[in-house]
Design a protein around this motif. Structure first.
Motif, PDB file in Angstrom:
ATOM      1  N   SER A 186       0.833  -1.206   0.000  1.00 35.39           N
ATOM      2  CA  SER A 186       0.000   0.000   0.000  1.00 35.39           C
ATOM      3  C   SER A 186       0.869   1.258   0.000  1.00 35.39           C
ATOM      4  N   GLY A 187       1.964   1.215   0.771  1.00 39.73           N
ATOM      5  CA  GLY A 187       2.886   2.355   0.778  1.00 39.73           C
ATOM      6  C   GLY A 187       3.493   2.596  -0.588  1.00 39.73           C
ATOM      7  N   MET A 188       3.830   1.492  -1.288  1.00 44.26           N
ATOM      8  CA  MET A 188       4.358   1.629  -2.643  1.00 44.26           C
ATOM      9  C   MET A 188       3.334   2.289  -3.559  1.00 44.26           C
ATOM     10  N   HIS A 189       2.071   1.852  -3.445  1.00 41.72           N
ATOM     11  CA  HIS A 189       1.023   2.394  -4.319  1.00 41.72           C
ATOM     12  C   HIS A 189       0.848   3.900  -4.106  1.00 41.72           C
ATOM     13  N   TYR A 190       0.693   4.302  -2.867  1.00 36.02           N
ATOM     14  CA  TYR A 190       0.415   5.719  -2.616  1.00 36.02           C
ATOM     15  C   TYR A 190       1.655   6.593  -2.803  1.00 36.02           C
ATOM     16  N   THR A 191       2.845   5.989  -2.676  1.00 34.09           N
ATOM     17  CA  THR A 191       4.053   6.734  -3.048  1.00 34.09           C
ATOM     18  C   THR A 191       4.071   6.988  -4.545  1.00 34.09           C
ATOM     19  N   ALA A 192       3.722   5.950  -5.323  1.00 34.27           N
ATOM     20  CA  ALA A 192       3.665   6.113  -6.777  1.00 34.27           C
ATOM     21  C   ALA A 192       2.597   7.129  -7.177  1.00 34.27           C
ATOM     22  N   MET A 193       1.463   7.126  -6.476  1.00 34.84           N
ATOM     23  CA  MET A 193       0.408   8.084  -6.814  1.00 34.84           C
ATOM     24  C   MET A 193       0.799   9.506  -6.457  1.00 34.84           C
ATOM     25  N   ALA A 194       1.696   9.649  -5.470  1.00 36.53           N
ATOM     26  CA  ALA A 194       2.171  10.994  -5.125  1.00 36.53           C
ATOM     27  C   ALA A 194       3.017  11.592  -6.238  1.00 36.53           C
ATOM     28  N   ALA A 195       3.515  10.746  -7.147  1.00 28.55           N
ATOM     29  CA  ALA A 195       4.318  11.241  -8.269  1.00 28.55           C
ATOM     30  C   ALA A 195       3.468  11.727  -9.427  1.00 28.55           C
ATOM     31  N   VAL A 196       2.149  11.557  -9.342  1.00 23.83           N
ATOM     32  CA  VAL A 196       1.260  11.837 -10.480  1.00 23.83           C
ATOM     33  C   VAL A 196       0.854  13.302 -10.513  1.00 23.83           C
ATOM     34  N   SER A 197       0.896  13.857 -11.699  1.00 27.24           N
ATOM     35  CA  SER A 197       0.283  15.158 -11.974  1.00 27.24           C
ATOM     36  C   SER A 197      -0.439  15.056 -13.309  1.00 27.24           C
ATOM     37  N   VAL A 198      -1.578  15.732 -13.430  1.00 23.89           N
ATOM     38  CA  VAL A 198      -2.426  15.634 -14.612  1.00 23.89           C
ATOM     39  C   VAL A 198      -2.494  16.990 -15.299  1.00 23.89           C
ATOM     40  N   HIS A 199      -2.217  16.989 -16.589  1.00 23.68           N
ATOM     41  CA  HIS A 199      -2.325  18.204 -17.404  1.00 23.68           C
ATOM     42  C   HIS A 199      -3.438  17.984 -18.415  1.00 23.68           C
ATOM     43  N   LEU A 200      -4.511  18.761 -18.275  1.00 23.80           N
ATOM     44  CA  LEU A 200      -5.695  18.607 -19.115  1.00 23.80           C
ATOM     45  C   LEU A 200      -5.582  19.421 -20.384  1.00 23.80           C
ATOM     46  N   HIS A 201      -6.240  18.923 -21.430  1.00 23.44           N
ATOM     47  CA  HIS A 201      -6.303  19.657 -22.681  1.00 23.44           C
ATOM     48  C   HIS A 201      -7.428  20.688 -22.587  1.00 23.44           C
ATOM     49  N   GLY A 202      -7.180  21.874 -23.101  1.00 19.45           N
ATOM     50  CA  GLY A 202      -8.205  22.916 -23.071  1.00 19.45           C
ATOM     51  C   GLY A 202      -7.995  23.845 -21.890  1.00 19.45           C
ATOM     52  N   ALA A 203      -8.601  25.023 -21.979  1.00 19.87           N
ATOM     53  CA  ALA A 203      -8.398  26.048 -20.960  1.00 19.87           C
ATOM     54  C   ALA A 203      -9.517  26.097 -19.951  1.00 19.87           C
ATOM     55  N   ARG A 204     -10.656  25.508 -20.269  1.00 16.97           N
ATOM     56  CA  ARG A 204     -11.807  25.599 -19.373  1.00 16.97           C
ATOM     57  C   ARG A 204     -12.103  24.262 -18.721  1.00 16.97           C
ATOM     58  N   PRO A 205     -12.366  24.288 -17.444  1.00 14.00           N
ATOM     59  CA  PRO A 205     -12.766  23.031 -16.803  1.00 14.00           C
ATOM     60  C   PRO A 205     -14.174  22.653 -17.203  1.00 14.00           C
ATOM     61  N   ALA A 206     -14.396  21.370 -17.367  1.00 10.08           N
ATOM     62  CA  ALA A 206     -15.740  20.886 -17.688  1.00 10.08           C
ATOM     63  C   ALA A 206     -16.527  20.739 -16.403  1.00 10.08           C
ATOM     64  N   ALA A 207     -17.483  21.608 -16.200  1.00  9.44           N
ATOM     65  CA  ALA A 207     -18.236  21.613 -14.954  1.00  9.44           C
ATOM     66  C   ALA A 207     -19.031  20.323 -14.811  1.00  9.44           C
TER      67      ALA A 207
END
Length: 299
Positions: A186-207
């Motif tokens: 579990s520690g390995m999983h959440y350590t790996a998830m801490a490395a994640v960042s998401v860059h979305l396409h487009g300038a507006r968030p989809a509400a």
């Protein structure tokens, strides 16, 4: 634009459930591996296969239960089914390679390190292949140092698990080892998830577009969960496997002859030469001596 990532959208529910599944898979895998090492019989390969499948399935199930709590606030998250199940196959195969190395090469330091490294890399590969199966309107990026740390945790956890399989005796000790393995995975999983960042396409968030993939993941988790339950039933019906009764604690079979006494001479069958002597095995037994072709009998 930068997406807002939340790995705990269901609070503590998904981390606890994921941890329990990792512990279950680890416990079953450790006990099956122990069974194969201490009881060298014709079912050795079967126990090793069951152990590796249990560990791989438990880790995979833990990963996707935890991923049910993963959301990106501005975008929906979906999963590619072939890649998702391919990550399960990778986990089982690579964990199996590590376990079979230890099972057939012995519990030496070299085999433990080799098997642990292969198993740990399999766990990490499963995780990042499963992440590659995510589908969202953007791209996922990783912090290199955090990814490297997660791989190290996976290798150390796998090596420790294999060491526990060959060194830990008894039910309570094995239970403690499975809990430690659950914490490490579990520690390995959440350590790996801490490395994640998401860059979305487009300038507006989809509400209102943000959603979890629970409706997709839950049906996919049914099969592996059923397998773990069936594997637990198999373990429960083997008392030696549950209690971890090692071979060296069993009462050895008694030899029919006591140390220090001469072994009985060969008694010829019908048609063999008559020059033979049979000594009595105990008091009051029959003695037959033949010398020079004359046979005498004492009672």
């Amino acid at each position: 634009m930068q997406g807002t990532v939340d790995g705990f959208s269901y609070g503590i529910v998904t981390p606890v459930a994921a941890f329990l599944m990792a512990c279950l898979g680890g416990a079953l895998g450790l006990r099956c591996t122990t069974r194969s090492l201490r009881h060298r019989d014709s079912f050795k390969a079967g126990w090793l296969a069951l152990g590796s499948t249990s560990i791989g399935t438990g880790i995979w199930t833990m990963h996707f239960i935890a991923m049910m709590g993963f959301t990106v606030e501005q975008a929906p998250v979906d999963y590619d089914r072939p890649i998702t199940f391919a990550s399960l196959a990778v986990a089982v195969v690579m964990v199996g390679i590590g376990i079979f190395i230890v099972g057939y090469r012995g519990a030496t330091a070299l085999t433990l390190v080799t098997g642990g490294t292969i198993t740990g890399l399999g766990v990490a590969t499963m995780h990042y292949l499963g992440m590659a199966g995510m589908r969202l309107p953007g791209r996922i990026e990783y912090d290199t140092l955090t990814v490297a740390l997660s791989v190290v945790i996976a290798v150390v956890a796998a090596t420790t698990a294999l060491w526990a399989a060959v060194s830990v005796h008894g039910f309570l000790a094995s239970l403690g080892a499975s809990l430690v393995m659950g914490v490490a995975v579990s520690g390995m999983h959440y350590t790996a998830m801490a490395a994640v960042s998401v860059h979305l396409h487009g300038a507006r968030p989809a509400a209102g577009a943000g959603t979890t993939a629970s409706s997709l993941l839950l049906p996919m988790l049914v099969g592996p969960a059923v397998f773990l339950i069936l594997a637990a039933v198999v373990v429960m019906f083997d008392p030696l496997l549950v209690m971890g009764d090692p071979d060296w604690q069993r009462t050895p079979a008694r030899s029919p002859y006591r140390p220090g006494l001469p072994a009985p001479r060969h008694v010829p069958s019908y048609g063999e030469p008559a020059n033979w002597t049979a000594r009595p095995a105990g008091r009051g037994s029959r003695r037959a001596v033949s010398r020079g072709g004359h046979r005498s009998q004492d009672w």
